[in-house]
Write an enzyme that holds these catalytic residues in place. Structure first.
Site, mmCIF file in Angstrom:
data_model
loop_
_atom_site.group_PDB
_atom_site.id
_atom_site.type_symbol
_atom_site.label_atom_id
_atom_site.label_comp_id
_atom_site.label_asym_id
_atom_site.label_seq_id
_atom_site.Cartn_x
_atom_site.Cartn_y
_atom_site.Cartn_z
ATOM 1 N N TYR A 81 37.180 31.743 -87.768
ATOM 2 C CA TYR A 81 37.211 30.310 -88.065
ATOM 3 C C TYR A 81 37.882 29.495 -86.953
ATOM 4 O O TYR A 81 38.362 28.386 -87.206
ATOM 5 C CB TYR A 81 37.917 30.069 -89.393
ATOM 6 C CG TYR A 81 37.035 30.320 -90.611
ATOM 7 C CD1 TYR A 81 35.783 29.722 -90.731
ATOM 8 C CD2 TYR A 81 37.467 31.132 -91.663
ATOM 9 C CE1 TYR A 81 34.975 29.933 -91.845
ATOM 10 C CE2 TYR A 81 36.668 31.349 -92.788
ATOM 11 C CZ TYR A 81 35.431 30.745 -92.869
ATOM 12 O OH TYR A 81 34.643 30.940 -93.973
ATOM 13 N N ASN A 85 33.133 28.434 -101.883
ATOM 14 C CA ASN A 85 31.694 28.151 -101.918
ATOM 15 C C ASN A 85 30.841 29.392 -101.683
ATOM 16 O O ASN A 85 29.747 29.323 -101.142
ATOM 17 C CB ASN A 85 31.343 26.997 -100.960
ATOM 18 C CG ASN A 85 31.706 27.319 -99.521
ATOM 19 O OD1 ASN A 85 32.120 28.441 -99.213
ATOM 20 N ND2 ASN A 85 31.522 26.363 -98.641
ATOM 21 N N GLU A 139 29.679 36.038 -84.243
ATOM 22 C CA GLU A 139 30.180 36.568 -85.524
ATOM 23 C C GLU A 139 29.718 38.005 -85.747
ATOM 24 O O GLU A 139 30.475 38.839 -86.256
ATOM 25 C CB GLU A 139 29.740 35.636 -86.655
ATOM 26 C CG GLU A 139 30.436 34.280 -86.554
ATOM 27 C CD GLU A 139 29.850 33.192 -87.447
ATOM 28 O OE1 GLU A 139 28.888 33.462 -88.203
ATOM 29 O OE2 GLU A 139 30.357 32.054 -87.381
#
Ligand code: DGI
Length: 138
Positions: A51, A114, A128
């Site tokens: 992140y 979420n 990623e």
């Protein structure tokens, strides 16, 4: 359109609510192919790298705490245009914008919890996948 790979992850809230099977099923039914998968608790350092683009945001600490709070189900999926199509299947980040029929629209009511993460570009997908799987794909 070239065959792409994307990084998807059922977040701790999704694993706890036992929707991993439904999420895998949605991507399989759409025609995508799973190339890697693992249930894991993300170390704090990896969460901060994942992140990194949000490091200056006020919710960064909360985001890292949440994503490391329990097991996630990390996956790599392959197929034509999979990066964009997976984002459409996930639904919008904001709950008031995520339509019924999408994963978030079916399961989530808050922006922070979420259910699913998905790479938002080719560059993020490569980054990623490298962070979570390295060369460890079938
Ligand atoms: O790519 P997305 O997950 O759809 O969205 P993003 O890259 O803008 O944000 C990454 C995650 O950060 C998102 O899934 C949930 C969290 N987030 C985004 N905006 C907010 C937020 N969390 C809180 N608490 N408040 C926000 O405004």
């Amino acid at each position: 359109m070239a065959i792409e790979q994307t990084f998807l992850m059922v977040k701790p809230d999704g694993v706890e609510r036992q929707v991993v099977g439904d999420i895998v099923d949605r991507f399989e039914r759409r025609g995508f192919v799973m190339k890697g998968a693992k249930l894991m608790v993300i170390p704090k350092e990896l969460a901060e790298k994942h992140y990194a683009e949000h490091a200056e945001r006020p919710f960064f600490g909360e985001l890292v705490d949440f994503i490391t709070s329990g097991p996630v189900f990390a996956m790599v999926w392959e197929g034509e245009n999979v990066i964009k199509l997976a984002r459409t299947m996930m639904g919008a980040t904001k709950p008031e914008e995520s339509n019924p029929g999408t994963i978030r629209g079916d399961y989530a009511t808050t922006v922070s919890h979420n259910i699913i993460h998905g790479s938002d570009s080719l560059a993020s997908a490569e980054r990623e996948i490298g962070l979570f799987f390295g060369e460890d794909l079938v």
